[in-house]
Design a protein around this motif. Structure first.
Motif, PDB file in Angstrom:
ATOM      1  N   VAL A   8      -4.790   2.086  -8.413  1.00 35.20           N
ATOM      2  CA  VAL A   8      -6.111   2.729  -8.266  1.00 35.20           C
ATOM      3  C   VAL A   8      -5.987   4.232  -8.516  1.00 35.20           C
ATOM      4  O   VAL A   8      -6.822   4.839  -9.194  1.00 35.20           O
ATOM      5  N   LYS A   9      -4.910   4.804  -8.002  1.00 33.42           N
ATOM      6  CA  LYS A   9      -4.704   6.245  -8.214  1.00 33.42           C
ATOM      7  C   LYS A   9      -4.577   6.565  -9.701  1.00 33.42           C
ATOM      8  O   LYS A   9      -5.163   7.526 -10.196  1.00 33.42           O
ATOM      9  N   LEU A  57      -7.142   7.271   0.023  1.00 32.78           N
ATOM     10  CA  LEU A  57      -7.404   5.885  -0.388  1.00 32.78           C
ATOM     11  C   LEU A  57      -7.300   4.957   0.823  1.00 32.78           C
ATOM     12  O   LEU A  57      -6.379   5.087   1.627  1.00 32.78           O
ATOM     13  N   LEU A 103       0.880  -1.174   0.000  1.00 32.78           N
ATOM     14  CA  LEU A 103       0.000   0.000   0.000  1.00 32.78           C
ATOM     15  C   LEU A 103       0.914   1.220   0.000  1.00 32.78           C
ATOM     16  O   LEU A 103       1.947   1.223   0.677  1.00 32.78           O
TER      17      LEU A 103
HETATM   18  N1  URA Z   1      -3.595   1.507  -5.619  1.00 36.81           N
HETATM   19  C1  URA Z   1      -2.920   2.670  -5.376  1.00 36.81           C
HETATM   20  O1  URA Z   1      -2.864   3.552  -6.211  1.00 36.81           O
HETATM   21  N2  URA Z   1      -2.305   2.794  -4.182  1.00 36.81           N
HETATM   22  C2  URA Z   1      -2.353   1.855  -3.217  1.00 36.81           C
HETATM   23  O2  URA Z   1      -1.784   2.062  -2.146  1.00 36.81           O
HETATM   24  C3  URA Z   1      -3.064   0.683  -3.477  1.00 36.81           C
HETATM   25  C4  URA Z   1      -3.673   0.523  -4.685  1.00 36.81           C
END
Ligand code: URA
Length: 237
Positions: A189-190, A203, A105
């Motif tokens: 995810v970012k 997040l 993470l």
């Molecule tokens: N996606 C991200 O961008 N950051 C994380 O810490 C976990 C997943």
């Protein structure tokens, strides 16, 4: 049958710093099946031997599995010369057990992080081949909509050409959403949300497979996983 040396048995449990384990044994403080054993290299069956330290029963396990509610501002690493790592959050006994984080993470991401000393387990959780779902709550700038959800579902292609596997985007508020991915690319995810014009402000990982971060596990706290938790990791929600 798992035959190991008595000093390794105690080290595996993080009982004491490695340098002190031999002293404990030589000092007669360790009993195996009711008798004091003072030779650190004595071979024992780790699964069936009844081992005590100062009269307290020890329970050996081949591998160890924990969950941590990772706070923001802590590095997902086992050591760093300058910054605090997730290992620094653990009590001394757990710090001595050879645990490492399962995946990563970001420093500013909070939430569910698994720690183990079982490399195969970690591989199965992380590898896209096993498609274990990781679910995140994100606070974003702007408002994701159903077009973004459809793009996630179709599999995004990021600005640098990186292809993402199909993912789920649920809109949970005017500036928040829930994202489920089955892989763990760098800043995934970012980067996915930024590519849709809704950059992430905060997040938090909520779950891995069907294992959710428990409400009563405070930030910075760690808890051992039981058999049921381990099964949940490989189940869909
Ligand atoms: N996606 C991200 O961008 N950051 C994380 O810490 C976990 C997943």
């Amino acid at each position: 049958m798992e035959t190991i040396r008595l000093d390794k048995y105690l080290c595996d449990l993080g009982t004491a710093p490695r340098s002190e384990v031999k002293k404990l044994i030589r000092g007669g403080r360790v009993c195996v099946d009711g008798r004091a054993v003072t030779a650190p290299d004595t071979k024992i069956d780790a699964q069936s031997a009844a081992v005590t330290l100062d009269g307290e029963a020890l329970v050996w396990k081949k591998y160890h599995y924990y969950m941590l509610n990772k706070p923001a501002g802590v590095l997902t690493a086992t050591e760093d010369r300058r910054q605090k790592t997730v290992l620094d959050l653990l009590p001394p006994r757990l710090r001595r057990m050879g645990l490492f984080p399962v995946g990563r993470l970001d420093r500013d991401t909070r939430g569910l992080l698994l720690l183990t000393d079982d490399g195969d387990f970690a591989h199965r959780v992380i590898s896209p081949k096993f498609a274990v779902e990781k679910r995140y709550d994100a606070k974003v700038e702007g408002t994701p909509d159903e077009t973004d959800a459809a793009a996630f579902e179709a599999g995004l292609v990021l600005g640098d050409g990186t292809k993402c596997r199909p993912a789920r985007l649920e809109i949970t508020g005017p500036d928040s959403c829930r994202v489920t991915v089955t892989e763990g690319k760098y800043h995934q995810v970012k980067r996915m949300l930024a590519s849709r014009g809704t950059p992430v402000r905060e997040l938090k990982r909520l779950s891995i497979g069907a294992l959710s971060l428990p409400d009563d596990l405070a930030e910075g706290e760690v808890r051992e996983l039981d058999e049921e938790d381990l099964c949940r990791v490989f189940m869909d929600r």
